[in-house]
Design a protein around this motif. Structure first.
Motif, PDB file in Angstrom:
ATOM      1  N   ALA A 284       0.867  -1.125   0.066  1.00  0.00           N
ATOM      2  CA  ALA A 284      -0.114   0.009  -0.056  1.00  0.00           C
ATOM      3  C   ALA A 284       0.864   1.136   0.221  1.00  0.00           C
ATOM      4  CB  ALA A 284      -0.981   0.030   1.233  1.00  0.00           C
ATOM      5  N   SER A 285       2.044   1.264   0.752  1.00  0.00           N
ATOM      6  CA  SER A 285       2.565   2.237   0.958  1.00  0.00           C
ATOM      7  C   SER A 285       4.114   2.516  -0.254  1.00  0.00           C
ATOM      8  CB  SER A 285       3.558   2.491   2.213  1.00  0.00           C
ATOM      9  OG  SER A 285       2.375   2.311   3.260  1.00  0.00           O
ATOM     10  N   PHE A 286       4.259   1.249  -0.655  1.00  0.00           N
ATOM     11  CA  PHE A 286       5.423   1.384  -1.688  1.00  0.00           C
ATOM     12  C   PHE A 286       5.503   0.936  -2.971  1.00  0.00           C
ATOM     13  CE2 PHE A 286       7.661   1.857   2.886  1.00  0.00           C
ATOM     14  CZ  PHE A 286       7.734   3.143   2.708  1.00  0.00           C
ATOM     15  N   SER A 287       4.493   0.180  -3.275  1.00  0.00           N
ATOM     16  CA  SER A 287       4.381  -0.234  -4.447  1.00  0.00           C
ATOM     17  C   SER A 287       4.092   0.803  -5.518  1.00  0.00           C
ATOM     18  CB  SER A 287       3.076  -1.398  -4.497  1.00  0.00           C
ATOM     19  OG  SER A 287       2.717  -1.417  -6.028  1.00  0.00           O
ATOM     20  N   SER A 288       4.726   0.721  -6.586  1.00  0.00           N
ATOM     21  CA  SER A 288       4.625   1.671  -7.701  1.00  0.00           C
ATOM     22  C   SER A 288       3.025   1.813  -8.303  1.00  0.00           C
ATOM     23  CB  SER A 288       5.726   1.504  -9.009  1.00  0.00           C
ATOM     24  OG  SER A 288       5.282   0.269  -9.473  1.00  0.00           O
ATOM     25  N   THR A 289       2.283   0.666  -8.149  1.00  0.00           N
ATOM     26  CA  THR A 289       0.999   0.855  -8.611  1.00  0.00           C
ATOM     27  C   THR A 289       0.130   1.815  -7.603  1.00  0.00           C
ATOM     28  OG1 THR A 289       0.283  -1.180  -7.391  1.00  0.00           O
ATOM     29  CG2 THR A 289       1.156  -1.463  -9.875  1.00  0.00           C
ATOM     30  N   SER A 290       0.766   2.018  -6.460  1.00  0.00           N
ATOM     31  CA  SER A 290      -0.201   2.614  -5.330  1.00  0.00           C
ATOM     32  C   SER A 290       0.388   4.026  -5.599  1.00  0.00           C
ATOM     33  CB  SER A 290       0.328   2.291  -4.167  1.00  0.00           C
ATOM     34  OG  SER A 290      -0.289   1.172  -3.718  1.00  0.00           O
ATOM     35  N   ILE A 291       1.256   4.686  -6.450  1.00  0.00           N
ATOM     36  CA  ILE A 291       1.472   6.029  -6.307  1.00  0.00           C
ATOM     37  C   ILE A 291       0.033   6.911  -6.999  1.00  0.00           C
ATOM     38  CG2 ILE A 291       2.997   8.032  -7.803  1.00  0.00           C
ATOM     39  CD1 ILE A 291       5.256   5.686  -7.984  1.00  0.00           C
ATOM     40  N   PRO A 292      -0.338   7.736  -6.359  1.00  0.00           N
ATOM     41  CA  PRO A 292      -1.459   8.493  -6.824  1.00  0.00           C
ATOM     42  C   PRO A 292      -1.249   9.180  -8.141  1.00  0.00           C
ATOM     43  CG  PRO A 292      -1.061   9.221  -4.777  1.00  0.00           C
ATOM     44  CD  PRO A 292       0.205   8.416  -5.252  1.00  0.00           C
ATOM     45  N   THR A 293      -2.109   8.982  -9.364  1.00  0.00           N
ATOM     46  CA  THR A 293      -1.940   9.264 -10.620  1.00  0.00           C
ATOM     47  C   THR A 293      -3.269   9.804 -11.275  1.00  0.00           C
ATOM     48  OG1 THR A 293      -2.165   7.318 -11.657  1.00  0.00           O
ATOM     49  CG2 THR A 293       0.268   8.114 -11.112  1.00  0.00           C
ATOM     50  N   LYS A 294      -3.404  10.519 -12.140  1.00  0.00           N
ATOM     51  CA  LYS A 294      -4.675  10.790 -12.797  1.00  0.00           C
ATOM     52  C   LYS A 294      -5.351   9.523 -13.341  1.00  0.00           C
ATOM     53  CE  LYS A 294      -4.483  15.384 -14.223  1.00  0.00           C
ATOM     54  NZ  LYS A 294      -4.371  16.226 -15.417  1.00  0.00           N
ATOM     55  N   ALA A 295      -4.289   8.542 -13.643  1.00  0.00           N
ATOM     56  CA  ALA A 295      -4.862   7.255 -14.276  1.00  0.00           C
ATOM     57  C   ALA A 295      -5.624   6.282 -13.253  1.00  0.00           C
ATOM     58  CB  ALA A 295      -3.672   6.457 -14.750  1.00  0.00           C
ATOM     59  N   ASN A 296      -5.060   6.449 -11.990  1.00  0.00           N
ATOM     60  CA  ASN A 296      -5.841   5.712 -10.825  1.00  0.00           C
ATOM     61  C   ASN A 296      -6.764   6.593 -10.165  1.00  0.00           C
ATOM     62  OD1 ASN A 296      -4.131   6.690  -8.851  1.00  0.00           O
ATOM     63  ND2 ASN A 296      -2.719   5.072  -8.884  1.00  0.00           N
ATOM     64  N   GLY A 297      -7.075   7.723 -10.719  1.00  0.00           N
ATOM     65  CA  GLY A 297      -8.258   8.664  -9.803  1.00  0.00           C
ATOM     66  C   GLY A 297      -7.424   9.060  -8.711  1.00  0.00           C
ATOM     67  N   ASN A 298      -6.056   9.258  -8.401  1.00  0.00           N
ATOM     68  CA  ASN A 298      -5.330   9.941  -7.581  1.00  0.00           C
ATOM     69  C   ASN A 298      -5.537   9.083  -6.354  1.00  0.00           C
ATOM     70  OD1 ASN A 298      -3.942  12.003  -8.711  1.00  0.00           O
ATOM     71  ND2 ASN A 298      -5.766  13.308  -8.790  1.00  0.00           N
ATOM     72  N   SER A 299      -5.789   7.725  -6.362  1.00  0.00           N
ATOM     73  CA  SER A 299      -5.738   6.847  -5.324  1.00  0.00           C
ATOM     74  C   SER A 299      -4.599   6.172  -4.902  1.00  0.00           C
ATOM     75  CB  SER A 299      -7.035   5.811  -5.545  1.00  0.00           C
ATOM     76  OG  SER A 299      -6.632   4.988  -6.483  1.00  0.00           O
ATOM     77  N   GLY A 300      -4.597   5.595  -3.865  1.00  0.00           N
ATOM     78  CA  GLY A 300      -3.460   4.968  -3.207  1.00  0.00           C
ATOM     79  C   GLY A 300      -2.453   6.102  -2.472  1.00  0.00           C
ATOM     80  N   ILE A 301      -1.734   5.168  -1.657  1.00  0.00           N
ATOM     81  CA  ILE A 301      -0.898   6.106  -0.596  1.00  0.00           C
ATOM     82  C   ILE A 301       0.621   6.117  -0.784  1.00  0.00           C
ATOM     83  CG2 ILE A 301      -2.636   6.211   1.086  1.00  0.00           C
ATOM     84  CD1 ILE A 301      -0.637   4.418   2.753  1.00  0.00           C
ATOM     85  N   ASN A 302       1.024   5.877  -1.775  1.00  0.00           N
ATOM     86  CA  ASN A 302       2.309   5.925  -1.971  1.00  0.00           C
ATOM     87  C   ASN A 302       2.680   7.235  -2.438  1.00  0.00           C
ATOM     88  OD1 ASN A 302       5.042   5.820  -3.159  1.00  0.00           O
ATOM     89  ND2 ASN A 302       5.043   4.044  -4.093  1.00  0.00           N
ATOM     90  N   PHE A 303       2.238   8.197  -1.612  1.00  0.00           N
ATOM     91  CA  PHE A 303       2.466   9.540  -1.678  1.00  0.00           C
ATOM     92  C   PHE A 303       4.147  10.035  -1.833  1.00  0.00           C
ATOM     93  CE2 PHE A 303      -1.062   9.801   1.838  1.00  0.00           C
ATOM     94  CZ  PHE A 303      -1.951   9.919   0.645  1.00  0.00           C
ATOM     95  N   TYR A 304       4.887   8.836  -1.595  1.00  0.00           N
ATOM     96  CA  TYR A 304       6.407   9.271  -1.704  1.00  0.00           C
ATOM     97  C   TYR A 304       6.929   8.870  -3.042  1.00  0.00           C
ATOM     98  CZ  TYR A 304       4.092   7.530   2.313  1.00  0.00           C
ATOM     99  OH  TYR A 304       3.220   7.339   3.437  1.00  0.00           O
ATOM    100  N   ARG A 305       6.295   8.618  -4.055  1.00  0.00           N
ATOM    101  CA  ARG A 305       6.553   8.322  -5.349  1.00  0.00           C
ATOM    102  C   ARG A 305       7.788   7.368  -5.475  1.00  0.00           C
ATOM    103  NH1 ARG A 305       2.438  11.672  -4.208  1.00  0.00           N
ATOM    104  NH2 ARG A 305       1.352  12.555  -6.246  1.00  0.00           N
ATOM    105  N   ALA A 306       7.757   6.303  -4.532  1.00  0.00           N
ATOM    106  CA  ALA A 306       8.727   5.344  -4.350  1.00  0.00           C
ATOM    107  C   ALA A 306       8.508   4.438  -5.567  1.00  0.00           C
ATOM    108  CB  ALA A 306       8.699   4.604  -2.958  1.00  0.00           C
ATOM    109  N   ASN A 307       9.568   4.192  -6.335  1.00  0.00           N
ATOM    110  CA  ASN A 307       9.545   3.233  -7.237  1.00  0.00           C
ATOM    111  C   ASN A 307      10.928   2.567  -7.449  1.00  0.00           C
ATOM    112  OD1 ASN A 307       8.974   1.800  -9.696  1.00  0.00           O
ATOM    113  ND2 ASN A 307       8.481   3.398 -10.707  1.00  0.00           N
ATOM    114  N   ILE A 308      10.880   1.460  -6.631  1.00  0.00           N
ATOM    115  CA  ILE A 308      12.029   0.866  -6.589  1.00  0.00           C
ATOM    116  C   ILE A 308      12.256  -0.562  -7.231  1.00  0.00           C
ATOM    117  CG2 ILE A 308      13.590  -0.660  -4.650  1.00  0.00           C
ATOM    118  CD1 ILE A 308      12.138   1.339  -2.748  1.00  0.00           C
ATOM    119  N   PRO A 309      13.226  -0.793  -8.244  1.00  0.00           N
ATOM    120  CA  PRO A 309      13.279  -2.034  -9.147  1.00  0.00           C
ATOM    121  C   PRO A 309      13.074  -3.210  -8.163  1.00  0.00           C
ATOM    122  CG  PRO A 309      14.793  -0.509  -9.628  1.00  0.00           C
ATOM    123  CD  PRO A 309      14.208   0.114  -8.362  1.00  0.00           C
TER     124      PRO A 309
END
Lengths: 571, 322
Positions: free
Chosen positions: A472-497
């Motif tokens: 919920a916090s660190f998956s790249s799919t949880s980054i709020p974007t327009k595509a996902n309606g700004n949902s998710g709480i990876n507010f930190y924009r973490a995207n770790i390979p």
């Protein structure tokens, strides 16, 4: 002022204005002023007070009032609702209990035993067998139809708080009254949280075909737990009385009143004057001072093994924190142990958090952040290696831009303000400038964080039950974007390979060993990239008058009143 | 008089409308009404809610929709509790009104008595003592004074004197399970009232004193004294009525502000009134409560301003109603 935390569930989190989740207790030292402090630590202990007589009324000071009692609706995010009414009145398939020194979800007394789980390909079938003696407060047996109704309400309903796991349900079969068979379209690692965790089983015979929300949101008369709600006087109190039809141990008290006292100082005075006999305060600076000073005739349970994790959140998408070297340098610049000791030292808590997985979910946590201890040489090495150099004022700069950052937290929260001031000093010594701009929780969590309009943040994540939820916090799919309606709480924009894959394994595997191994690998990847920095587990504090007996202990998931039916009150 | 009142009321309508639009715009610009839903992964739910609430329309359009609902009794649904906003505000109004009623009544009576006494006995020892106390009262922070009162009056008797229960309570306006006007209510009322009235009494007594001094130094009072009118009659019959006009004005204006200004008192004494509702809604970003709350408070302020104007005209015959 209330504390604010961010609750996380697998795949979904909800902003809640809540106090702290619960914890376990261990015996410790004496407090001053006649009160007794049972200190923090791992593992749990239960304090049995002076033998109390049966009967009587217990008045508890509650810092917050639940927003609504329709536990599956969006309005039910407040953890105090769970503490005061949900845990005490509604049955769950699984309870959070301690096993071998770790918290785990174990079958409750609603079930006749451990459910049978079958995995075929990607699908999963769970067969629940319901205890024959389990009944609702009107005498109707708790049945498989209740499981079916609850599952479908959550899966198909509008305005549901969190559908995680339930959205995988393909069907619920009811071959007989006491057997429910739940089929999932794909495997779901935390399957034990279904019909438990944050939710409960609902009575189909009373709710089907009717407006569930309307019946439940202001309090309900039915019960499948040891207590039932006698009255919820909005703004004032919730009163519980025993459910005479409960099939387990009957409550010993005649009545329990949760009286809402939002002001911490007033709550402490109410405890001192005997108007309330129990408190569960947020460990704010003033509360800790009062506990340290001692409260006569009061026993204090402190527990650091909670689900509440306070962290320094970094926006990986904003300069200068988009540079991994800078984030690591910060991790080596911050003395987390000193902060923890300053904040919670008087409660006996001094060890910083070494993972983003809270102690409640400790079975899945590593300790990879323990490499980050104050090391000025390492800060120099990292910063110079990344092309930064110190200016005449001692502040790092690169390409004409200084290493200046702004930290945002909740205005008026003294503990966070103190933390920020300590961070400011520590980072200044390491060559970073930190500005403090605090605001309201609504501003942070509804605007700034989802939009990524912050650099550093300071707030708490809360695990509500012992299942890992890093995705919920660190998956790249949880980054709020327009595509996902700004949902998710990876507010930190973490995207770790490589991290998404490990987190997915944790989420979908039903093999506990496999999940644990993946979780540990995920923890290591996170620590290596430092997308943010865990600071401390926020301890839980339970205060009870000496006249209250019981086994008294804090359950980090179900709260301090999880076993209220066993409490007694003496003179 | 009626025409004056109607004209003043008519002038109040555009003031309230402009204030409501500004409040609506400010709250909408500050908070995201569907923030709670955005925390989930259901983007469809967010969009459905935006369409249902008309949040995709312009602010003026949303305002008109909201105002229509407000005027027809549909104040919307709280995102925090899921309950009706009108019920929430209605429930919160009652405790606040109780505090305001008793507080204003007590403070006005005591302040007027002190003001008259200190004006009549200007530069006496009593004047100096009461004036000094008034300055202390004005400068007392409510949160600090409230907690000190609780410690001294409620906690100390239990802890130090061994009383089985405190003489006055400080959690809510009733003990759980009780209601109505009874001893339990009075024991709950004393401390919040004391906290609320100390500042009001202190500041209003200074107004009353100044106002009385003005009147007592006027020509007609000097003439009355010269004609041998007894001092008591001069004060009570001739001076007090004229001194009341500015006093009542300030009381009315302050009363309007109290509607939304009891946050600290309600927080300390766990009273579920308007102040606490505002705080809870603000922290939760509950725009559907914040806007009507502010609107109700704005209406109260405008209403009490109107009352101040009318009472001034009633009490002072020199004021022409035009």
């Amino acid at each position: 002022m209330p504390d604010f935390l961010l609750a996380r569930r697998r795949g979904h989190t909800a902003l809640i204005a809540v106090l702290l989740a619960a914890g376990v207790t261990a015996c410790g030292s004496s407090g001053g002023g006649g009160g007794t402090v049972n200190g923090a630590g791992g593992g749990s202990s239960t304090t049995s007070s002076a033998s109390g007589a049966s009967g009587g009324t217990l008045v508890v000071g509650a810092e917050q009032e639940p927003d609504c009692a329709d536990w599956i609706a969006v309005c039910a995010g407040n953890i105090w609702g769970s503490y005061t009414m949900q845990v005490t009145t509604l049955p769950t398939a699984f309870d959070t209990r301690e096993q071998d020194g770790r918290w785990a979800l174990v079958p409750s007394d609603v079930l006749a035993g451990e459910p049978q789980v079958e995995v075929r390909g990607d699908t999963q079938t769970i067969t629940y067998r319901i205890a024959p003696e389990a009944v609702w407060s009107d005498g109707t047996p708790i049945s498989s139809r209740d499981f079916e109704y609850t599952a479908l309400q959550i899966r198909d309903g509008e305005g549901i708080f969190d559908k995680t796991g339930y959205d995988l349900i393909e069907s619920v079969e009811t071959p007989d009254e006491k057997t429910a068979v739940v089929k999932l379209r794909s495997t779901f690692g935390p399957w034990r949280s279904l019909f438990g965790g944050s939710y409960s089983i609902l009575p189909e015979h009373l709710l089907r075909g009717r407006d569930r929300d309307k019946i439940m949101k202001d309090g309900y008369s039915f019960s499948g737990g040891p207590w039932k709600i006698e009255k919820w006087q909005k703004g004032t109190s919730v009163t519980l009385v025993p459910n005479d039809r409960y099939w387990g141990d009957k409550p010993k008290l005649d009545k329990v009143v949760f009286q809402f006292i939002p002001d911490t100082s007033a709550a402490f005075q109410a405890l001192k004057s005997g108007q309330v006999q129990s408190l569960y305060p947020t460990p704010q600076v003033d509360a800790i001072s009062q506990i340290k000073a001692g409260i006569p005739n009061t026993r204090v349970e402190v527990d650091a093994e909670t689900g509440n994790l306070e962290a320094l959140w970094m926006n990986n998408g904003r300069f200068p924190l988009d540079d991994e070297a800078v984030r690591k340098a910060l991790a080596y610049a911050v003395d987390r142990k000193a902060i923890t000791e300053r904040l919670y030292g008087p409660l006996g808590v001094s060890e910083p958090a070494q993972s983003f997985i809270s102690p409640l979910v400790g079975a899945f946590a590593g300790s990879d952040f323990d490499v980050y201890t104050p090391d000025p040489a390492r800060v120099e090495e990292l910063m110079t290696g990344a092309g930064w150099s110190r200016g005449g004022d001692g502040i790092w700069a690169k390409d004409g831009k200084k290493a200046e950052m702004t930290i945002t937290s909740l205005a008026g929260n003294k503990r966070r303000e103190l933390t920020e001031q300590i961070l400011q000093q520590q980072l200044k010594e390491a060559g970073f400038t930190l500005k403090i701009t605090n605001t309201t929780p609504a501003e942070i969590f509804s605007k700034l964080a989802p939009a990524g309009d912050f650099q550093l943040g300071l707030w708490t994540l809360i695990d509500q039950y012992p299942e890992p939820s890093l995705s919920a916090s660190f998956s790249s799919t949880s980054i709020p974007t327009k595509a996902n309606g700004n949902s998710g709480i990876n507010f930190y924009r973490a995207n770790i390979p490589g991290l998404d894959q490990e987190l997915r394994t944790v989420d979908i595997s039903v093999d506990q060993a496999q999940r644990r191994a993946a979780s540990l690998r995920a923890d290591a990847l996170i620590a290596a990239a430092v997308p943010s920095l865990p600071i401390a587990t926020v301890p839980n504090v339970l205060m009870t008058n000496d006249a209250i007996g019981g086994p008294i202990s804090i359950n980090p998931s179900e709260g301090p009143w999880w076993n209220l039916e066993e409490w007694t009150r003496g003179q | 008089m009626l025409r004056f009142a109607l004209r003043r009321f008519a002038w109040s309508v555009p003031v309230v409308l402009i204030a409501s639009f500004l409040l609506f715009w400010a709250v909408r610009a500050t908070f995201d009404p569907v923030a709670k839903l955005r925390q989930g992964h259901d983007a469809g739910a967010v969009q459905r809610e935006i369409e249902r609430l008309g949040l995709d329309r312009s602010i003026p359009e949303q305002y008109v929709l909201w105002m229509k609902g407000f005027l027809t009794g549909d104040w919307g649904t709280s995102t925090r509790t899921g309950g009706s906003v009108s019920s929430l505000v209605g429930s919160a109004l009652w405790p606040t009104l109780q505090l305001m009623f008793w507080g204003v009544l007590l403070a006005a009576f005591v302040a007027l008595a002190i003001g008259v006494y200190t004006a009549v006995r200007q530069y006496s020892a009593g004047d100096y003592v009461l004036s000094g106390l008034a300055y202390v009262g004005i400068s007392l922070p409510a949160f600090w004074f409230g907690l000190v009162l609780i410690q001294l009056v409620a906690v100390w008797p239990v802890q130090s004197l061994g009383w089985s229960e405190p003489p006055f309570y400080f959690v809510g306006l009733h003990s759980p399970g009780t209601s109505g006007f009874n001893l339990d209510y009075l024991r709950h009322l004393v401390l919040p009232l004391a906290t609320l009235t100390v500042t009001l009494t202190a500041s209003w007594s200074r107004f009353a004193r100044t106002s009385m001094l003005d009147v007592l130094s006027s020509d007609y009072v000097r003439t009355a004294r010269a004609k041998g009118v007894p001092p008591r009659a001069i004060v009570l019959r001739h001076a007090l009525r004229n001194a009341l006009a500015p006093f009542v004005t300030i009381v009315a204006l302050d009363t309007g502000v109290l509607f939304g200004g009891l946050i600290v008192t309600e927080q300390i004494y766990s009273i579920p009134g308007m102040g606490r509702l505002f705080l809870q809604s603000l922290q939760a970003g509950d725009v559907f409560v914040l806007v009507p709350w502010m609107f109700v408070v704005a209406i109260a302020v405008v209403f009490f301003n109107l009352m101040a104007d009318l009472s001034y005209a009633l009490l002072d015959p020199k004021v022409k109603l035009r």
